[in-house]
Design an enzyme around this catalytic site. Structure first.
Site, PDB file in Angstrom:
ATOM      1  N   ASN A  67      48.368  65.017  61.781  1.00  0.00           N
ATOM      2  CA  ASN A  67      47.865  64.344  60.588  1.00  0.00           C
ATOM      3  C   ASN A  67      46.335  64.285  60.615  1.00  0.00           C
ATOM      4  OD1 ASN A  67      47.811  62.277  58.358  1.00  0.00           O
ATOM      5  ND2 ASN A  67      47.086  61.014  60.061  1.00  0.00           N
ATOM      6  N   ASP A  68      45.777  64.153  61.816  1.00  0.00           N
ATOM      7  CA  ASP A  68      44.326  64.029  61.957  1.00  0.00           C
ATOM      8  C   ASP A  68      43.596  65.353  61.794  1.00  0.00           C
ATOM      9  OD1 ASP A  68      45.111  65.160  64.378  1.00  0.00           O
ATOM     10  OD2 ASP A  68      45.032  63.233  65.422  1.00  0.00           O
ATOM     11  N   SER A  96      58.794  61.750  63.362  1.00  0.00           N
ATOM     12  CA  SER A  96      57.372  61.671  63.712  1.00  0.00           C
ATOM     13  C   SER A  96      56.572  60.838  62.712  1.00  0.00           C
ATOM     14  CB  SER A  96      56.806  63.101  63.756  1.00  0.00           C
ATOM     15  OG  SER A  96      55.425  63.121  63.505  1.00  0.00           O
TER      16      SER A  96
END
Lengths: 200, 200
Positions: free
Chosen positions: B184-185, B14
């Protein structure tokens, strides 16, 4: 130098679009961009691209509620789980286009998303849309009549087709020229790009 | 007061997990949290939950490349489109578990994600994993031998099953107790929660 334009493709069915709608005007002001609100039908975008709504994956749907609550708290805006979800937004979107012609597009868009996600009102109903229109300084009856006009229906289809052609697959979708940004969680990256801090 | 624990479920397949891996240690330090790196097999998580990889929606896959480039620039980290994608990460993940037993889990995890997404190396190959292990201060040959041990194989399955049971459907996934954070965001939101600025 010409001001950059941010095109904001919105559909009130999308809670992340509501969240973005509470921040995008201030963002545009900060970077000196012109903001153009463009209604589009998310359901058709998903259909055309083979994308699926979050709730089609049960674990994702369950998580979304916690995630939305965090964002709402982070932004300091109201957010409720609306009684009806998903909901038909086609009339609301057509009304958004009619509001645009009356020079009140952003006010209507903001109000209709807040009515649904901030207040849990049924924006598929004419009665709700009349009240939302009034709150946005519009003649609701005239606006609803316009939603039955072929030109307005065509304009919504055309916005939707255009977004798909330019690469959209979800909402909210932003364009700066042909640079596309997807998601409320990309507002920071969008702002950096417009401020010239990112070249990508 | 006990330090909070961040569990970081990672799979080097990922790219957003790679991006998160470049920031999560500093984040944990800032909020005084203990960071626990936990390898899991994303493919099995998608299978178990009915979720699909981004690239299954062509428009989403195309957009992902631009989006990743922006994040990499925003973070100031290298990112390449790896020659092979997706790639088998099961040996790399088992090696991650073996590295954990040797007390070098984070170093190996960081190095293997950087090898793939930062340098485009083929982390499905033993040769690459040997080099990555060496760079992380480990005996690569011993590590690779361990990847064939039933206990290590079971541990990877067990981590994966546990993540699904707790609600995971993608990567990166973070847990603080049973509060789950995906993406991640969401590092900003995760940090705010840990800092006590969000109650949700």
């Amino acid at each position: 130098m010409t001001e950059p334009v941010i095109e904001f493709f919105w559909d009130p069915v999308s809670p992340y679009t509501y969240l973005a709608s509470t921040r995008i005007e201030a963002l545009a002001l900060r970077v000196g961009a012109v903001l153009r609100w463009r209604p589009f039908l998310l359901g058709k975008v998903l259909e055309a691209t083979g994308n699926r709504p979050n709730i089609d994956v049960p674990a994702k749907g369950r998580h979304m509620l916690a995630d939305l609550a965090r964002w709402a708290q982070h932004y300091g805006v109201p957010l409720v789980a609306p009684p009806i979800f998903p909901i038909s937004t086609v009339t609301a979107l057509r009304a958004g286009l009619a509001a645009e012609q009356a020079g009140r597009g952003p006010a209507f868009a903001t109000a209709v998303m807040r009515a649904y996600w901030g207040e849990g009102r049924d924006i598929s109903q004419a009665q709700t849309l009349l009240a939302v229109a009034a709150a946005a300084g519009l003649d609701g009856a005239a606006l609803l009549a316009q939603t039955q006009e072929p030109a307005i229906k065509d304009a919504l289809r055309s916005n939707t087709d255009e977004a798909v052609r330019r690469g959209a697959f979800g909402a909210p979708t932003f364009f700066v020229g042909e640079q596309m940004f997807w998601g409320n969680d990309r507002l920071g990256i969008l702002e950096e790009c417009l401020a010239g801090d990112l070249s990508a």
